[in-house]
Design a protein around this motif. Structure first.
Motif, PDB file in Angstrom:
ATOM      1  N   ALA A  40       0.935  -1.573  -0.225  1.00  0.00           N
ATOM      2  CA  ALA A  40       0.142   0.459   0.014  1.00  0.00           C
ATOM      3  C   ALA A  40       0.833   1.365   0.061  1.00  0.00           C
ATOM      4  CB  ALA A  40      -1.178  -0.098   0.871  1.00  0.00           C
ATOM      5  N   GLU A  67      -7.670  -7.647  -7.963  1.00  0.00           N
ATOM      6  CA  GLU A  67      -8.140  -7.375  -7.240  1.00  0.00           C
ATOM      7  C   GLU A  67      -7.269  -5.857  -5.915  1.00  0.00           C
ATOM      8  OE1 GLU A  67     -10.191  -9.021  -5.744  1.00  0.00           O
ATOM      9  OE2 GLU A  67     -10.120 -10.716  -5.163  1.00  0.00           O
ATOM     10  N   ARG A  71     -10.709  -4.137  -7.874  1.00  0.00           N
ATOM     11  CA  ARG A  71     -11.479  -3.849  -5.884  1.00  0.00           C
ATOM     12  C   ARG A  71     -11.294  -4.933  -5.138  1.00  0.00           C
ATOM     13  NH1 ARG A  71     -17.410  -1.471  -4.749  1.00  0.00           N
ATOM     14  NH2 ARG A  71     -18.782  -3.310  -4.943  1.00  0.00           N
ATOM     15  N   TYR A  72     -11.090  -5.195  -3.820  1.00  0.00           N
ATOM     16  CA  TYR A  72     -11.105  -6.399  -3.023  1.00  0.00           C
ATOM     17  C   TYR A  72     -12.686  -6.565  -1.940  1.00  0.00           C
ATOM     18  CZ  TYR A  72     -10.532  -9.751   0.876  1.00  0.00           C
ATOM     19  OH  TYR A  72     -10.539 -11.170   1.411  1.00  0.00           O
ATOM     20  N   GLU A  74     -14.543  -2.816  -0.439  1.00  0.00           N
ATOM     21  CA  GLU A  74     -14.410  -1.263  -0.656  1.00  0.00           C
ATOM     22  C   GLU A  74     -14.045  -1.044  -1.562  1.00  0.00           C
ATOM     23  OE1 GLU A  74     -16.698  -0.629   1.186  1.00  0.00           O
ATOM     24  OE2 GLU A  74     -16.981  -3.081   2.918  1.00  0.00           O
ATOM     25  N   ARG A  76     -11.848   1.983  -3.976  1.00  0.00           N
ATOM     26  CA  ARG A  76     -10.931   2.884  -3.656  1.00  0.00           C
ATOM     27  C   ARG A  76     -10.009   3.020  -4.910  1.00  0.00           C
ATOM     28  NH1 ARG A  76      -7.726  -1.513  -5.135  1.00  0.00           N
ATOM     29  NH2 ARG A  76      -7.119  -3.512  -3.610  1.00  0.00           N
ATOM     30  N   CYS A 185      -5.033  -8.771   0.007  1.00  0.00           N
ATOM     31  CA  CYS A 185      -5.330  -8.061   0.047  1.00  0.00           C
ATOM     32  C   CYS A 185      -5.851  -7.259   0.796  1.00  0.00           C
ATOM     33  CB  CYS A 185      -6.262  -8.740  -0.706  1.00  0.00           C
ATOM     34  SG  CYS A 185      -5.811  -9.215  -2.516  1.00  0.00           S
ATOM     35  N   GLU A 186      -6.722  -7.529   2.088  1.00  0.00           N
ATOM     36  CA  GLU A 186      -6.724  -7.304   3.367  1.00  0.00           C
ATOM     37  C   GLU A 186      -6.200  -6.327   4.097  1.00  0.00           C
ATOM     38  OE1 GLU A 186      -9.119 -10.767   5.446  1.00  0.00           O
ATOM     39  OE2 GLU A 186     -10.059 -10.654   4.340  1.00  0.00           O
ATOM     40  N   ASP A 189      -5.278  -3.379   2.046  1.00  0.00           N
ATOM     41  CA  ASP A 189      -6.708  -2.019   2.142  1.00  0.00           C
ATOM     42  C   ASP A 189      -7.005  -1.172   3.994  1.00  0.00           C
ATOM     43  OD1 ASP A 189      -7.885  -2.893   0.041  1.00  0.00           O
ATOM     44  OD2 ASP A 189     -10.138  -3.503   0.409  1.00  0.00           O
ATOM     45  N   ARG A 190      -6.529  -2.239   4.558  1.00  0.00           N
ATOM     46  CA  ARG A 190      -6.552  -1.694   5.838  1.00  0.00           C
ATOM     47  C   ARG A 190      -5.470  -0.846   6.157  1.00  0.00           C
ATOM     48  NH1 ARG A 190      -7.122  -6.786   7.476  1.00  0.00           N
ATOM     49  NH2 ARG A 190      -4.662  -6.933   7.579  1.00  0.00           N
TER      50      ARG A 190
END
Length: 214
Positions: A40, A67, A71-72, A74, A76, A185-186, A189-190
């Motif tokens: 990220a 992804e 997107r995964y 949400e 973005r 991916c999680e 995104d975080r």
């Protein structure tokens, strides 16, 4: 898919193999969290992710890039991620002109830049075309991460960091590689959400300063 063992397993034993592999895999959660967070940061600053694998691992590679470009969960912004096998014209041309061993290395040379990340996925950890790509990426100044089957294996040693799934059959390794993709991916995104939250908190302060100075 290249099997690590020749034995076939029935449905019950297949689930048992996945269950048995999960405890050691869960111990790798911190590494996947780190990879997602660092991706990220880098992709947010304009770097890109290149991903490569053969056969089933190629499908996993394309799953990850989809992804990130899409997107995964949400919504973005889109981020730059390329699955190196997906350009079939380039891949087949390189294989024809330079040999299969060069199919990912030559694309890494074309698309990779210092600070980019190359993620290589292999159940055996011994694919010659991935090893060649790892060497080329490190020459360029890219970071190389590898997702493999049981250690030790050549690809584990070829990268900067590795996550090696301990499982006796390739099917189980690939299933946990998919879990790893989703965990990356999680974490990604975080980290993006944290960056956006920090930016939102800083911007009003900057605005107040401008108003006070005017």
């Amino acid at each position: 898919m290249t099997a690590l063992e020749d034995d076939t397993i029935d449905d019950g034993r297949h689930c048992d193999a996945l269950r048995d592999a999960l405890p050691s895999f869960r111990a790798s959660a911190a590494r996947l969290e780190s990879w997602g967070s660092r991706l990220a940061d880098r992709l947010g600053r304009g770097a890109r992710l290149l991903v490569a694998g053969n056969g089933g691992s190629a499908a996993q590679a394309q799953h990850l890039t989809a992804e990130l470009v899409g997107r995964y969960r949400e919504d973005r912004p889109a981020y730059s991620a390329l699955a190196l096998h997906a350009d079939t014209s380039s891949t087949t041309a390189i294989a024809n002109d330079y040999g299969v061993q060069e199919v990912f290395a030559r694309q890494t040379r074309a698309h990779g830049r210092p600070g980019d990340v190359l993620l290589l996925m292999s159940t055996s950890g011994a694919s010659a075309n991935l090893l060649t790509a790892a060497g080329e990426a490190r020459r360029i100044g890219m970071t190389v991460w590898t997702l493999t089957g049981p250690a030790p294996n050549p690809l584990e040693a070829a990268g900067d960091e590795a996550l090696c799934v301990v499982a006796p059959v390739a099917a189980t390794v690939q299933e946990l590689h998919l879990v790893a993709v989703h965990m990356i991916c999680e974490a990604f995104d975080r980290a993006i959400a944290r960056q956006d939250g920090a930016a939102a908190r800083v911007e009003p302060a900057r605005y107040r300063v401008r108003v006070e100075e005017s």
